[in-house]
Design an enzyme around this catalytic site. Sequence first.
Site, PDB file in Angstrom:
ATOM      1  N   ARG A   1     -17.130   1.607   5.159  1.00  9.09           N
ATOM      2  CA  ARG A   1     -16.336   0.684   5.975  1.00  9.09           C
ATOM      3  C   ARG A   1     -15.739   1.324   7.213  1.00  9.09           C
ATOM      4  NH1 ARG A   1     -11.136  -0.212   1.841  1.00  9.09           N
ATOM      5  NH2 ARG A   1      -9.907  -0.694   3.665  1.00  9.09           N
TER       6      ARG A   1
ATOM      7  N   ASN B   1     -12.277  -5.386   0.512  1.00 10.67           N
ATOM      8  CA  ASN B   1     -12.699  -4.418   1.534  1.00 10.67           C
ATOM      9  C   ASN B   1     -13.584  -3.344   0.901  1.00 10.67           C
ATOM     10  OD1 ASN B   1     -10.891  -5.870   3.039  1.00 10.67           O
ATOM     11  ND2 ASN B   1      -9.267  -4.356   2.915  1.00 10.67           N
ATOM     12  N   ASP B   2     -13.090  -2.804  -0.206  1.00  5.02           N
ATOM     13  CA  ASP B   2     -13.878  -1.778  -0.884  1.00  5.02           C
ATOM     14  C   ASP B   2     -15.022  -2.386  -1.686  1.00  5.02           C
ATOM     15  OD1 ASP B   2     -12.981   0.807  -0.208  1.00  5.02           O
ATOM     16  OD2 ASP B   2     -11.106   0.404  -1.245  1.00  5.02           O
TER      17      ASP B   2
ATOM     18  N   CYS C   1      -6.821  -9.508  -2.326  1.00  2.00           N
ATOM     19  CA  CYS C   1      -5.896  -8.870  -1.383  1.00  2.00           C
ATOM     20  C   CYS C   1      -6.631  -8.124  -0.274  1.00  2.00           C
ATOM     21  CB  CYS C   1      -4.931  -7.940  -2.114  1.00  2.00           C
ATOM     22  SG  CYS C   1      -5.753  -6.554  -2.916  1.00  2.00           S
TER      23      CYS C   1
ATOM     24  N   ARG D   1       1.070  -1.175  -5.306  1.00  3.03           N
ATOM     25  CA  ARG D   1      -0.170  -0.493  -5.706  1.00  3.03           C
ATOM     26  C   ARG D   1       0.116   0.990  -5.804  1.00  3.03           C
ATOM     27  NH1 ARG D   1      -5.421  -0.848  -2.076  1.00  3.03           N
ATOM     28  NH2 ARG D   1      -4.233   0.469  -0.662  1.00  3.03           N
TER      29      ARG D   1
ATOM     30  N   ARG E   1       0.866  -1.191   0.000  1.00  6.91           N
ATOM     31  CA  ARG E   1       0.000   0.000   0.000  1.00  6.91           C
ATOM     32  C   ARG E   1       0.905   1.245   0.000  1.00  6.91           C
ATOM     33  NH1 ARG E   1      -3.509  -3.478   3.548  1.00  6.91           N
ATOM     34  NH2 ARG E   1      -5.631  -3.340   2.743  1.00  6.91           N
TER      35      ARG E   1
END
Length: 574
Positions: free
Chosen positions: A469, A458-459, A506, A337, A301
Amino acid sequence: MSFSLHGIGVSGGYAIGRAQLYSHERLEAPHYVLRQEDLESEVARFAEAVETVRAELLSLQTHIPDGAPPELSVFIEVHALILSDSMLSEVPKRLIRSERCNAEWALAQQTEALIAQFESIDDDYLRERRHDVRQVADKVLKALMGHPGQTPLKTADEGDSILVAHDLSPGDMVLFKRHTFAGFITDLGGTTSHTAILARSLSLPSVMALHNARAMIREGDWLIVDGVAGVVIVDPDAAVLDEYKLRRNQWLLEQKKLRRLKSSPSITLDAVEVGLMANIDLPSDVTQALGENAAGIGLFRSEFLFLNRDDLPGEEEQFEAYRSVAGEMGGRPVVIRTLDVGADKSVRWMEDDSINPALGLRAIRLCLAEPQIFITQIRAIYRASHYGKVRILLPMLASLTELDQALALIGAARGSLKVAGLPYDESVPIGGMIEIPAAALAAEWFARKLDFLSLGTNDLIQYTLAIDRTDDAVAHLYDPLNPGVLGLIDHTLKVGRKLNKPVSVCGEMAGDARLTRLLLGMGLTQFSMHPAHVLSVKQQVMRSNTAHLAPLVRKLLKAGRPERILELLEKINA
Ligand code: PEP
Ligand code: MG
């Protein structure tokens, strides 16, 4: 009398032991008015207290025990930085002079003002830093009031002690590392607080955000810490205690067994090889990834290099960060990323006045709006590709137009490196994150243009279920098993198979061992997760036969009712 307290289970597992209260009560700052002629000696007394704390932090930094989590040193540095900031080390001196007040009072006033400022910050991570400000200010207050350091921790029966604290600082964690506690609980802290991050890396059962455990629990009380459910049971009765002893023993045995899997190949019973990679935030996290023998970095990240600072990291700084990760991973793949800021990860240099930041100018959208930031990062990544096996991952893609624009900028960045004669790998694979439902549904179009896809669950869950979230109020509705979510994941995996393009997951789902078999049965063979979860997921992989799982999983994917889905998941995991 037995009672239970509910908080957030930050690090799974069970601990049973007697409460050891951590002496961390806040000191009341006295207030008195000084004579004019005493002001300078009061300023000097304050400066001396700051120096005492600085020396304490330096000593902690140089005495970090072997095996302490790598984050520890960073956290101590953060405290040293806070201490050096003029807002904490200079403004109280001005207050002493202007208000003619004592040092304790000046410090307390300035601390409250600073914390109020932090509380108004939208970014969760930065807002959490108010606890660090409080911890540093408390240290100075203690030094001023003649209470240097902490109450020494008991050493008897350490294995059976549960640390009960109002809050824990990184410095506390150094002590914590030296004393082998069974677990800990705190009143404060959210899931992104430093203590939560450390708790996960120490893999100790812990529950946080209990609000007033420190006040309700007495020294020596029997405690059960259920890090799975986020519950603390005080003075449990014999039956509950027996039940948890059983659970804890089972868990401890499991943990021990897991270590043995470190060098085992990650392969299913029917010989499907499964890649278990690590998610990292900072280059220093590589140590933990290698410690768990991760097959590579599946998600770096990179935005963490951009947070907590007023300026942007330049090409050289980014290049060094990416090169060090690529080099340390020694030929294992490293998926970097590109910048994913915006929403809950806001940066100081970007004015974020979106009405709804999660749906605003974030990630690739921001990079396309600010191409120079993007090109600088891409140049740094390509330069690092000369030193390892680097891949590029584009976050938050929603349309092919965005992808085309991003690919054009990547081409331009590559061209500029060529002109400059800088070495880079021409064939760096470029992938896209599937984390917006539209991208999942149109995965085929993205897959045709890209080398690989990575599902950011997650998104994807956030946007599919319309659940922020970061919002506690709807957290209970955040459901990875929702049939709509599973359908999108399944569709993306099918597209990958059809076009022979690798697809990984991921998001947090990849590190949840309860979902490993489900994902395997859907055909997933590439997982990327927090390094601490690699071995528990590997254990599931090694126990699974994908050919047997597939029909059961198909059944689950056709089920609609949550109870039925859970029932089938149990069968899959049996
Ligand atoms: C995701 O959305 O699943 C993901 C991996 O990215 P992040 O959690 O950083 O948004
Ligand atoms: Mg995401």
